[in-house]
Write an enzyme that holds these catalytic residues in place. Structure first.
Site, PDB file in Angstrom:
ATOM      1  CD  GLU A 120      -1.158  -6.934   1.619  1.00 62.32           C
ATOM      2  OE1 GLU A 120      -0.322  -7.509   1.277  1.00 62.32           O
ATOM      3  OE2 GLU A 120      -1.090  -5.826   2.190  1.00 62.32           O
ATOM      4  CG  HIS A 121       0.487 -10.644   4.432  1.00 67.80           C
ATOM      5  ND1 HIS A 121       1.841 -11.229   4.663  1.00 67.80           N
ATOM      6  CD2 HIS A 121       0.775  -9.303   4.360  1.00 67.80           C
ATOM      7  CE1 HIS A 121       2.730 -10.352   4.646  1.00 67.80           C
ATOM      8  NE2 HIS A 121       2.077  -9.078   4.451  1.00 67.80           N
ATOM      9  CG  HIS A 144      -0.648  -6.101   6.729  1.00 74.15           C
ATOM     10  ND1 HIS A 144       0.138  -7.143   7.574  1.00 74.15           N
ATOM     11  CD2 HIS A 144      -0.011  -6.065   5.849  1.00 74.15           C
ATOM     12  CE1 HIS A 144       1.256  -7.175   6.926  1.00 74.15           C
ATOM     13  NE2 HIS A 144       1.395  -6.660   6.003  1.00 74.15           N
ATOM     14  CD  GLU A 154       5.266  -6.921   7.049  1.00 70.97           C
ATOM     15  OE1 GLU A 154       4.658  -5.853   6.329  1.00 70.97           O
ATOM     16  OE2 GLU A 154       4.113  -7.984   7.049  1.00 70.97           O
TER      17      GLU A 154
END
Length: 399
Positions: free
Chosen positions: A50-51, A47, A127
């Protein structure tokens, strides 16, 4: 649908689906790597990568990435899943080359600037905090972790604040090199597209992807179990699950039909009994998630604390009865819901592109919608019942 597939010498697959009535296109690149590809010390790395892909490349700064795509009215997006990660763009037809160039740039040559990395790790920590403050999201992370303990399939996609803060540029580069490989990737374009033109662009733009394929994750091990926590909330959030079916299992469509008739809509058995007849919960639904070699079937309910003692016995009774007495009308209704949901979603190019990417990475080819519809239609009443009985035979998981 009229999907076309070309496999380049590098092993990279390119799929297009032309929708001649459109003037726009959805394009993307997806990899058969997600949270399940992480080692224990890499929790949250897929993740984070991806960021960070959007935070600058060898040719573009983070701002330039955003400005270039928005200058032509397009947009970029990405999503990390358990077993796949995808990057996508929506643009006008004439801007497909630009979209593919940006997508290739961010996955082939990300820069991983230290200052950007520091900021983005903080963003992800926020998040994670958002999920912690959202119990109807958090309960599913707990459910997955309890069903598949001590393995990547059971760990949350986002990671923990500690694990994310411990990741660095070396980890990012290692994961990208290990998992973002040509043979494990597919470039997809749907809408106002020309197959040969997209293939030529993809061959040129993505030539920097490493050849070959990455490592396969360890086999899944379903265990089941119980995890509970007391919080100062207005509602109780309950998720009950059982071992499900992998996406290539012979009875996976029957399992999906059973999940739909049990809790797929307002006419489902769970909704009618738990909400309409007894008023035990405001929200109740059933789900079936499939993975490469595992699955999870379950029920979620949001209810008041006063009804906590009744929700599990009633849910189990409804599911057990459905597995024995589901009738033809219920099965046909569940199948109609599945077919309508699929066909309605595929009217959008972005949904088509995602559909083709997911199925190609899972099955090695794009599945024609007619094939999927035929498999749904082929499920019989007895097959749906039998699938229900098999789903309910495993050890339960409760969160």
């Amino acid at each position: 649908m009229s999907a076309r597939l070309t496999v380049l010498p590098s092993g990279l697959s390119v799929i297009t689906d032309r929708m001649p009535e459109l003037g726009t296109a959805a394009v993307g690149v997806s990899f058969s790597a997600g949270a399940r590809s992480e080692a224990a010390e890499e929790h949250g790395l897929a993740h984070l990568l991806e960021h960070m892909a959007f935070k600058g490349t060898a040719r573009r700064s983070a701002r330039e990435i955003a400005e270039e795509i928005e200058q032509v009215g397009g947009d970029l997006n990405a999503a990390t899943g358990v077993e796949q990660t995808g990057y996508s763009a929506r643009v006008l037809a004439q801007d497909i080359p630009l979209a593919l160039d940006i997508l290739a740039d961010i996955v082939v040559e990300p820069r991983f600037d230290p200052e950007e990395l520091k900021r983005e790790k903080n963003v992800i920590v926020q998040e994670i905090g958002g999920v912690e403050d959202t119990p109807d999201d958090l309960v599913f992370d707990w459910l997955q972790e309890t069903a598949f303990p001590s393995q990547a399939l059971g760990r949350s996609i986002l990671g923990t604040p500690k694990s994310v803060c411990g990741l660095d540029e070396k980890a990012l580069r290692g994961f990208r090199e290990r998992c973002y490989r040509a043979k494990d990737a597919v470039v997809v374009a749907a809408g106002a597209v020309e197959h040969d033109a997209v293939v030529a662009e993809a061959a040129r733009r993505f030539e920097g992807l490493p050849a070959g394929e990455g490592e396969k994750p360890a086999p899944a091990r379903y265990a089941g179990g119980d995890r509970r926590a007391r919080r100062d909330l207005e509602q109780l959030h309950v998720a009950l699950a059982f071992e499900g079916r992998a996406y290539d299992a012979d009875d996976v469509y029957a399992a999906q039909v059973f999940a739909n008739l049990a809790g797929g809509g307002m006419s489902s058995r769970l909704f009618q009994e738990i909400r309409e007849e007894r008023g035990l919960a405001y929200t109740v639904n059933a789900f079936h998630w499939s993975y490469a070699d595992a699955g999870l079937f379950g029920v979620y309910a949001g209810l008041g604390a006063d009804d906590a003692a009744d929700i599990l016995p009633v849910t189990l009774d409804v599911l057990a009865e459905a597995a024995e007495t589901a009738d033809e009308r219920e099965v046909e209704r569940a199948k109609a819901q599945m077919k309508a949901g699929l066909l309605m979603s595929l009217e959008q190019p972005a949904a088509r592109a995602d559909h083709h990417a997911r199925h190609h990475l899972a099955f090695g080819r794009p599945l024609d919608v007619a094939e999927t519809v035929a498999k749904i239609e082929a499920v019989t009443v007895e097959e749906a019942r039998a699938a229900g009985r098999r789903l309910l035979s495993s050890a339960p998981t409760l969160a």
